[in-house]
Scaffold this motif. Structure first.
Motif, PDB file in Angstrom:
ATOM      1  N   UNK A 139       0.834  -1.210   0.000  1.00  0.00           N
ATOM      2  CA  UNK A 139       0.000   0.000   0.000  1.00  0.00           C
ATOM      3  C   UNK A 139       0.866   1.255   0.000  1.00  0.00           C
ATOM      4  N   UNK A 140       1.881   1.263   0.877  1.00  0.00           N
ATOM      5  CA  UNK A 140       2.762   2.439   0.976  1.00  0.00           C
ATOM      6  C   UNK A 140       3.592   2.628  -0.293  1.00  0.00           C
ATOM      7  N   UNK A 141       4.072   1.520  -0.825  1.00  0.00           N
ATOM      8  CA  UNK A 141       4.913   1.599  -2.028  1.00  0.00           C
ATOM      9  C   UNK A 141       4.095   2.083  -3.233  1.00  0.00           C
ATOM     10  N   UNK A 142       2.844   1.634  -3.330  1.00  0.00           N
ATOM     11  CA  UNK A 142       2.009   2.044  -4.464  1.00  0.00           C
ATOM     12  C   UNK A 142       1.640   3.521  -4.380  1.00  0.00           C
ATOM     13  N   UNK A 146       3.555   8.535   3.268  1.00  0.00           N
ATOM     14  CA  UNK A 146       3.656   7.886   4.580  1.00  0.00           C
ATOM     15  C   UNK A 146       2.447   7.000   4.887  1.00  0.00           C
ATOM     16  N   UNK A 147       1.297   7.338   4.320  1.00  0.00           N
ATOM     17  CA  UNK A 147       0.059   6.564   4.526  1.00  0.00           C
ATOM     18  C   UNK A 147      -0.329   6.457   6.000  1.00  0.00           C
ATOM     19  N   UNK A 148       0.044   7.456   6.789  1.00  0.00           N
ATOM     20  CA  UNK A 148      -0.322   7.475   8.204  1.00  0.00           C
ATOM     21  C   UNK A 148      -1.610   8.272   8.382  1.00  0.00           C
ATOM     22  N   UNK A 149      -2.376   7.922   9.418  1.00  0.00           N
ATOM     23  CA  UNK A 149      -3.518   8.732   9.844  1.00  0.00           C
ATOM     24  C   UNK A 149      -3.055   9.592  11.018  1.00  0.00           C
ATOM     25  N   UNK A 150      -3.866  10.610  11.352  1.00  0.00           N
ATOM     26  CA  UNK A 150      -3.475  11.501  12.436  1.00  0.00           C
ATOM     27  C   UNK A 150      -3.463  10.786  13.783  1.00  0.00           C
ATOM     28  N   UNK A 151      -4.460   9.890  13.979  1.00  0.00           N
ATOM     29  CA  UNK A 151      -4.599   9.230  15.275  1.00  0.00           C
ATOM     30  C   UNK A 151      -5.473   7.983  15.116  1.00  0.00           C
ATOM     31  N   UNK A 152      -5.435   7.081  16.120  1.00  0.00           N
ATOM     32  CA  UNK A 152      -6.128   5.788  16.008  1.00  0.00           C
ATOM     33  C   UNK A 152      -6.881   5.468  17.307  1.00  0.00           C
ATOM     34  N   UNK A 153      -7.857   6.272  17.680  1.00  0.00           N
ATOM     35  CA  UNK A 153      -8.528   6.046  18.978  1.00  0.00           C
ATOM     36  C   UNK A 153      -9.481   4.839  18.948  1.00  0.00           C
ATOM     37  N   UNK A 154      -9.666   4.270  20.151  1.00  0.00           N
ATOM     38  CA  UNK A 154     -10.573   3.111  20.308  1.00  0.00           C
ATOM     39  C   UNK A 154     -11.780   3.514  21.144  1.00  0.00           C
TER      40      UNK A 154
END
Ligand code: ZN
Length: 260
Positions: A139-142, A146-154
């Motif tokens: 996914x990142x290579x394509x 960075x393909x990061x999200x700002x945050x990952x809350x639960x």
């Protein structure tokens, strides 16, 4: 004498007709000349989903949901198989590759990632990336970012998936629907501008408020099409959900390269 020649000719004629009959019948095990070649979708996952939620892992649940595809061969592949589930002969005939990974991104071999990227960019193979696969190597290579999200809350229990682009083939037959969700990803998502934003998500937080985020995107990468869907945490059984299954069927048909 002439009688004999005639009868020999007759024998030859009969022989030719018999040979023709054999040809018309074909060789057992070979495809009928008129039968169209099946398209191939490979559903890949890393084998880390809880068995009580996904008894046959996530690839098994998604593959089961793709059973209604006519004229398609659906293959479930996983990291633990030889060649990490994607030997060359399978990858080279895959029209669409679906990817779910989370804890084992680092174990995916770089050489395999290169082959996947080449199949998408040069061969037009579709690539569908799900949930935590935002950080998957292919996914990142394509996407090249960075393909990061700002945050990952639960801090949530469910998300209402809003159809933003009802004209898009991936949204065909779908209206807004709700999915179980215990892990939301917060905008922005560090990716190139998408070709389409098909879905947004409105997550219901445990503190009584809502949070909106981008939820389903498409891109074109070289000759290939990509779709990413944010939902699908391993403790949320959304890949058994009728709406999600419809979306996955649509996404596979859309991501496949044009038939030659
Ligand atoms: Zn997750």
């Amino acid at each position: 004498m002439s009688e004999l020649i005639r009868s020999r000719r007759d024998v030859l004629k009969i022989g030719a007709a018999a040979a023709g009959a054999v040809l018309l019948q074909g060789v057992p095990g070979m495809a009928e000349p008129t039968a169209a070649k099946k398209q191939v979708v490979v559903v890949w996952s890393e084998g880390t989903a809880p068995k009580k939620v996904y008894p046959k892992d996530i690839n098994g649940a998604i593959a089961e949901g793709l059973a209604p595809l006519e004229g398609w061969e659906v293959v479930a592949a996983s990291l633990s198989q030889p060649e990490q589930g994607l030997p060359d002969d399978l990858l080279n005939r895959a029209d669409v590759l679906i990817w779910w990974g989370h804890q084992r991104h680092g174990q995916v071999k770089d050489a395999l990632v290169e082959k996947i990227v080449k199949r998408v960019k040069e061969g037009g193979m579709g690539f569908i990336s799900l949930h935590s696969s935002h950080f998957a190597k292919p996914n990142k290579k394509l996407l090249g970012t960075a393909c990061s999200w700002r945050n990952y809350p639960s801090d949530i229990t469910e998300t209402k998936v809003i159809v933003k682009d009802s004209s898009h083939p991936i949204a065909q037959g779908l209206s807004d629907f709700t999915i179980a969700n215990s892990e939301r990803y917060v905008d922005p998502y560090a990716v190139p501008p998408p070709k389409a934003l098909v879905f947004e998500g409105i997550s219901k937080l445990t503190n009584g408020t809502n949070d909106k985020s981008q939820f389903g995107f498409t891109w074109e990468v070289g000759k290939g099409k990509m779709f990413y869907f944010q939902g699908g945490h391993e403790t949320n059984p959304i890949f058994f959900d009728a709406n999600v299954r419809k979306m996955m069927l649509n996404a596979v048909r859309w991501a496949a390269p044009e038939k030659k």
